[in-house]
Motif scaffolding. Structure first.
Motif, PDB file in Angstrom:
ATOM      1  N   VAL A   1       0.864  -1.183   0.000  1.00 39.47           N
ATOM      2  CA  VAL A   1       0.000   0.000   0.000  1.00 39.47           C
ATOM      3  C   VAL A   1       0.899   1.230   0.000  1.00 39.47           C
ATOM      4  O   VAL A   1       2.128   1.106   0.045  1.00 39.47           O
ATOM      5  CB  VAL A   1      -0.917   0.038   1.262  1.00 39.47           C
TER       6      VAL A   1
ATOM      7  N   THR B   1      -1.904   5.042   3.553  1.00 37.81           N
ATOM      8  CA  THR B   1      -2.811   3.929   3.874  1.00 37.81           C
ATOM      9  C   THR B   1      -2.271   3.127   5.065  1.00 37.81           C
ATOM     10  O   THR B   1      -3.031   2.749   5.974  1.00 37.81           O
ATOM     11  CB  THR B   1      -2.966   2.998   2.639  1.00 37.81           C
TER      12      THR B   1
ATOM     13  N   ASN C   1      -2.720   5.206   8.192  1.00 39.26           N
ATOM     14  CA  ASN C   1      -4.145   5.231   8.565  1.00 39.26           C
ATOM     15  C   ASN C   1      -4.565   3.940   9.249  1.00 39.26           C
ATOM     16  O   ASN C   1      -5.289   3.946  10.246  1.00 39.26           O
ATOM     17  CB  ASN C   1      -5.026   5.427   7.312  1.00 39.26           C
ATOM     18  N   GLU C   2      -4.092   2.825   8.697  1.00 42.74           N
ATOM     19  CA  GLU C   2      -4.460   1.527   9.271  1.00 42.74           C
ATOM     20  C   GLU C   2      -3.841   1.376  10.676  1.00 42.74           C
ATOM     21  O   GLU C   2      -4.494   0.881  11.602  1.00 42.74           O
ATOM     22  CB  GLU C   2      -3.973   0.400   8.345  1.00 42.74           C
TER      23      GLU C   2
END
Lengths: 134, 414
Positions: B57, B61, B64-65
């Motif tokens: 990713v 991303t 964020n995860e």
């Protein structure tokens, strides 16, 4: 001499002490999953008399197991002058960690240098792959 | 021509005399470093990797995860940081406070107990420079620096000509090893290698104390009293002695009481210092930074401004008792270094791994963020094993973010 030594595939009890190995550490930095690291890690260093009792030659694989796990690693002579029958050495790595007890007395310190296990010939079985440890 | 020296962050010696050659932003020559340092310095070549559920990713991303995992966690664990800069460690401490996390590093199951006595000035210590310049008696006890801290003997403790030790190891220094096996370091110690049985350290300490006190030293494993008396006499005559303590000694002792007693008796008769053979390059920094913030070195849990401390907040006990529900692992590989019987519980919770290396932990993490190697691709400060502060600049330009930058972004997003 314990009963295990009279079996067709003799089995011995050992206390495993883990230790550092500069060649293994270098190999780990270069590639945690590389052949060099595995070759320097999946190893148990035994007293020559223990190897003889197990009926295995240096370089052969052995099964090392206890109630926490089972691994197949390469047997080697320790090279230490002083006899140390029943005491084995392994470079610290995920392989001996398969056998370390979860018993810590609540103090947060596992017994990395005091692992009780049984050793027997692996009769040609291959070294336990790192991917299969978890 | 002026030399450009770099710091090696391969171990807690933080050797500051490393020269390198590079081509196309890759280090291809390393001078002065040991085998570990050489491999370490050459590793700075990675491209940024970000993964979620083992799929590539982009950075945003992945962050964020990671943020989602930490936000959703009721009892998060932050672990590692011994191989991170002090700047990164301080952000991690702030983050732990912010999200009410349990925070721990390797020292909780390694040498934390001894380090605590040093940070609290409860045992006499010194710097590695003092050792190089003054030490006449050097004891390696339950440690094999030739394999773990390879330049300890050549740069600081045995072989160099120190300011007050111009005749060096041949005439003015005595190296002693106490160990259960004839390690590479024990071989260098020659006739002063004292081989003891596993778990024999406590009795050996008592026997040395007896020898120092003029009594006949006895052990249940019949260590030759003559050799013990010889050791006691060398120690008694030390004008500047140092004991390098490793896990081999600490794991063998029930508590540090006997070691404290030995240090007390030794310092009534001689001048002996103690140093802990901490492994990761900035493990000492983590302990100091957390101590400055909380009064504890490791194994803490933040809870709405309150700091709880105890072995129950160590990584081992937290995982064993399943008292954490997510983990942020920074620059460490618990899947490799902890017993499977304990670390298997990490597989039941979401793990975020921030690390320059692909490891068993990174492969078992929900989120993996590959970062720059501090000391090679990122700069910062660290505390050497003797508590001396060391700063370093990146040696090459990084193609991946530093762990400090990633932690800052996670912190801001939370």
């Amino acid at each position: 001499m314990d009963f295990g030594s009279f079996l067709t595939s003799p089995e011995i009890k050992v206390k495993i002490i883990t230790c550092r190995d500069i060649f293994q550490e270098k190999a780990m930095i270069e590639n945690h999953f590389g052949e060099d690291y595995i070759n320097h890690s999946a190893v148990i260093k035994l007293d020559p008399a223990d190897l003889k009792q197990l009926n295995v030659k240096k370089g052969d694989t052995v099964i090392v197991k206890n109630s926490f796990g089972r691994i197949v690693v390469k047997a080697e002579e320790s090279g230490y002058e002083t006899p140390h029958r029943g005491i084995a050495f392994m470079p610290k790595s995920p392989w001996p960690n398969m056998l370390v007890s979860d018993e810590t007395g609540g103090m947060g310190v596992p017994r990395f240098k005091d692992i009780s296990a049984n050793v027997t010939s692996a009769k040609g079985e291959k070294i336990t792959e790192m991917e299969s440890l978890f | 021509m002026e030399n450009n020296y770099h710091v090696c962050t391969g171990c807690a010696l933080l050797c500051d005399d490393i020269e390198v050659g590079s081509e196309k932003n890759k280090i291809n020559k390393v001078f002065t470093a040991c085998r570990i340092g050489m491999a370490h310095m050459k590793e700075g070549k990675g491209e940024a990797i970000f993964r979620v559920d083992n799929k590539s990713v982009d950075e945003a991303t992945a962050i964020n995860e990671a943020v989602t995992i930490l936000r959703n966690a009721k009892k998060p664990l932050i672990f590692g940081l011994g191989a991170s800069t002090s700047e990164t460690q301080k952000i991690a401490i702030k983050l732990a406070k912010k999200i009410n996390a349990t925070l721990d590093d390797n020292s909780s199951f390694c040498l934390g107990g001894v380090v605590e006595t040093l940070i609290k000035n409860e045992m006499k210590t010194c710097t590695l420079d003092d050792v190089r310049n003054k030490a006449d008696v050097i004891i390696y006890w339950g440690t094999d620096p030739s394999d773990s801290h390879p330049r300890l003997l050549s740069k600081y403790s045995y072989f160099p000509r120190g300011k007050e030790k111009q005749r060096g190891w041949e005439e003015e220094r005595t190296a002693i090893a106490v160990d259960v096996r004839k390690s590479h370091t024990a071989k260098i110690s020659g006739n002063y290698f004292f081989q003891i049985p596993p778990k024999g350290d406590e009795e050996f300490i008592d026997a040395v104390i007896a020898g120092l006190s003029g009594k006949l030293p006895k052990t249940s494993y019949n260590y030759p009293p003559k050799k013990l008396l010889e050791l006691a006499n060398i120690l008694k005559g030390a004008k500047f002695g140092v004991i390098f303590v490793g896990c081999g000694l600490i794991y063998s002792l029930e508590s540090l009481e006997s070691l404290s007693r030995l240090m007390k008796v030794l310092n009534e008769k001689a001048n002996i210092h103690l140093m802990a053979m901490v492994g990761n390059y900035n493990s000492m920094g983590f302990n100091e930074n957390l101590f400055a913030e909380t009064g504890y070195l490791n194994s803490v849990k933040f809870e709405n401004g309150i700091v709880k401390h105890g072995p129950e907040y160590s990584i081992v006990e937290s995982l064993k008792a399943k008292t954490v529900d997510a983990a942020l692992i920074v620059d460490s590989d618990p899947f490799s270094i902890l017993p499977r019987s304990i670390v298997k519980n990490l597989q039941e919770i979401p793990v975020v791994s921030i690390d320059p290396y692909e490891t068993l932990t990174s492969r078992h993490s929900k989120v993996y963020i590959n970062t720059a190697i501090s000391g090679v691709e990122a700069g910062g400060t660290a505390t050497r094993m003797d508590r001396v502060k060391v700063s370093f600049e990146p040696v090459i330009e990084a193609n991946r973010p530093s762990d400090e930058a990633i932690l800052k972004k996670i912190m801001e997003a939370l």
